[in-house]
Motif scaffolding. Structure first.
Motif: not given
Ligand code: FAD
Ligand code: NAD
Length: 471
Positions: A220-221, A223-224, A227, A383, A385, A399-400, A403
């Motif tokens: 997941e990290i 993929k993030s 982006k 999590t 954000p 951003e970021g 988790k």
């Protein structure tokens, strides 16, 4: 050499593993010799790895931020220019300051430092080809192999450090390439892609797997961050295999194919960075003279006390098993010396943090979701954000996220994964918590200063067993 001249410990390699072992052994009152052939101490990390790359990452980030991320903060700048020569000088200054510092520390701890290439003559004797010419030999009751690693070459591409480069060329380019292709979307690939893309290169990263970030990064990290990096201008070709390349004076053509087989494509680039991993380096060490074997990946085979099959010869750092990280090498170096001196030592391999120094940084410790799934271990996720964190909002860097993974029954922390501006610093808190066997509630009930990014850490912990307050 006579027995009277024999050292308690002879170390081959003065990288992080070797020089830390030398200092520790000196502190323990041992008679130590450290042999290094590079001409400077600190190994890959200080000379061509961690340190120069972080200098370039820091200063290229500043440059990029001044250019693209200052106006809306109320800072108007005039003519912003890149002086690549000075950027490289600043890097060289950090490197030489630190390598000289290490030399001073060896002296201070009474370590004999020999500049030359060591190789085994027999089980107690190391022959040294001196850098200044000539030869000598040293004998040791104990010998530590700390010879590190080297870049894994890409078959068919000749690394000339000009058009086809390794990380060593990537920290020393004389001009910003117009187009750069990076083979391998691991840590080196992404850190160097960030540097050169910020300085103006059009960078494409080709990664064999469907996920960037190299081994260990939570999916997941990964993929993030992909982006986020894409938004910064880096292009990605994941699930894509590099088949080969053609070098010419003009640049390099790289041929790729879908990893699952499919349409072939060709990329033109001025510079191609080969970043497909590193391999242990034991060339010229004369292991054959003492009958020491390597495993199928070239690693020196050791037991849990870092002993080879010849018990007074040990090995630590990149030359043997485990993640190729400077702090892992450092921990092992201390433990190996403690095993020699005291008979016990300790490294917790489940608790070694990883940091990728992109912007934002990515950092993790412990297990990822995919690790836990594979091992059939149940987990809860919390999590938080940074877009909901007051300091991140104040800094306009939202951003970021943090988790956290915890055991649903015991609430024990299993892993921490962070994308954020100072994730590399924040992960130390996760590492400490994991090392102490903390529960996520232990973290959530620990008072964190306001306003700090670390509050996101506390709130993610809260979210694993209850609800975060600010999200
Ligand atoms: P090395 O640092 O490779 O040192 C081994 C030394 O032994 C070398 O100096 C070599 O010259 C010497 N040697 C070898 N054979 C002989 C011989 N026969 N006689 C005498 N001397 C010999 N890790 C991190 O944790 N954080 C980072 O940010 C990071 N960034 C990196 C960036 C790059 C571009 C690279 C390439 C690596 C990075 N690493 C990072 C990894 C880190 O550099 C290594 O894990 C670390 O240097 C390993 O230490 P070592 O002492 O085992 O090996
Ligand atoms: P890596 O193993 O992290 O990544 C290599 C990547 O290349 C992998 O994702 C792999 O799937 C991909 N790959 C392999 N063959 C390929 C091919 N033919 N085509 C396309 N992709 C291919 O290795 P690295 O990035 O070279 O780094 C080497 C070592 O240095 C690592 O152990 C890393 O931990 C260490 N390092 C650490 C840091 C840090 O801690 N910040 C920084 C730099 C390097």
């Amino acid at each position: 050499a006579t027995e009277a001249e024999s050292r308690d410990l002879v170390i081959i390699g003065g990288g992080v593993a070797g020089y830390v072992a030398a200092i520790k052994a000196g502190q323990e009152g041992m008679k130590v010799t450290c042999i290094e052939k590079r001409g400077t101490l600190g190994g890959t990390c200080l000379n061509v790895g961690c340190i120069p790359s972080k200098s370039l990452l820091n200063n290229s980030h500043l440059y990029h931020q001044i250019l693209h991320d200052s106006k809306h903060r109320g800072i108007e700048v005039g003519d912003v220019k890149l002086n690549l020569e000075q950027l490289m000088k600043a890097k060289d200054q950090s490197v030489s300051g630190l390598t000289k510092g290490v030399e001073f520390l060896l002296k201070k701890n009474g370590v004999e430092y020999i500049k030359g290439a060591g190789s085994f003559q027999d089980e107690h004797t190391v022959k040294v080809q001196l850098n200044d010419g000539g030869e000598t030999s040293v004998t040791g009751k104990n010998i530590l192999i700390a010879t590190g690693s080297e870049v894994t070459p890409f078959p068919g591409l000749q690394i000339d450090e000009k058009t086809v480069i390794s990380s060593t060329g990537a920290i020393a380019l004389e001009k910003v390439p117009k187009k750069m292709t990076v083979i391998g979307g691991g840590i080196i690939g992404l850190e160097m892609a960030s540097v050169w893309s910020r300085l103006g290169s059009e960078v494409t990263v080709v990664e064999f797997l469907d996920q960037i970030g190299g081994p260990g990064m939570d999916t997941e990290i990964a993929k993030s961050i992909q982006k986020i990096l894409k938004k910064q201008g880096i292009k990605f070709k994941t699930g894509t295999k590099v088949l080969g390349g053609e070098q010419s004076g003009e640049g390099v053509k790289v041929n790729v194919d879908s990893a699952k087989g499919g349409k072939e494509e060709t990329f033109d680039a001025d510079v191609v960075l080969v970043a497909i991993g590193r391999r242990p380096y034991t060339e010229g060490l004369g292991l054959e003279n003492i009958g020491l074997e390597l495993d199928e990946r070239g690693r020196v085979i050791i037991d849990s006390e870092y002993r080879t099959k010849i018990p007074h010869i040990r090995c630590v750092g990149d030359a043997t098993f485990g993640p190729m990280l400077a702090h892992k090498a450092e921990e092992e170096a201390v433990a190996a010396v403690e095993y020699i001196k005291k008979g016990y030592g300790h490294v917790n391999y489940g608790c070694i943090p990883s940091v990728m120094y992109t912007f934002p940084e990515v950092a993790w410790v412990g297990q990822s979701e995919q690790d836990l799934k594979k091992a059939g271990i149940k987990y809860r996720i919390g999590t938080f954000p940074f877009s909901a964190n007051s300091r991140a909002k104040t800094n306009l860097d939202t951003e970021g996220m943090v988790k956290m993974l915890a055991d649903p029954e015991t609430d024990r922390l299993l892993g921490v994964h962070i994308i954020g501006p100072n994730a590399g610093e924040m992960i130390a808190e996760g590492t400490l918590a994991l090392e102490y066997g903390a529960s996520s509630e232990d973290i959530a009930r620990t008072c964190h200063a306001h306003p700090t990014l670390a509050e996101a850490f506390k709130e993610a912990a809260m979210a694993t067993y209850s609800k975060a307050i600010h999200y």
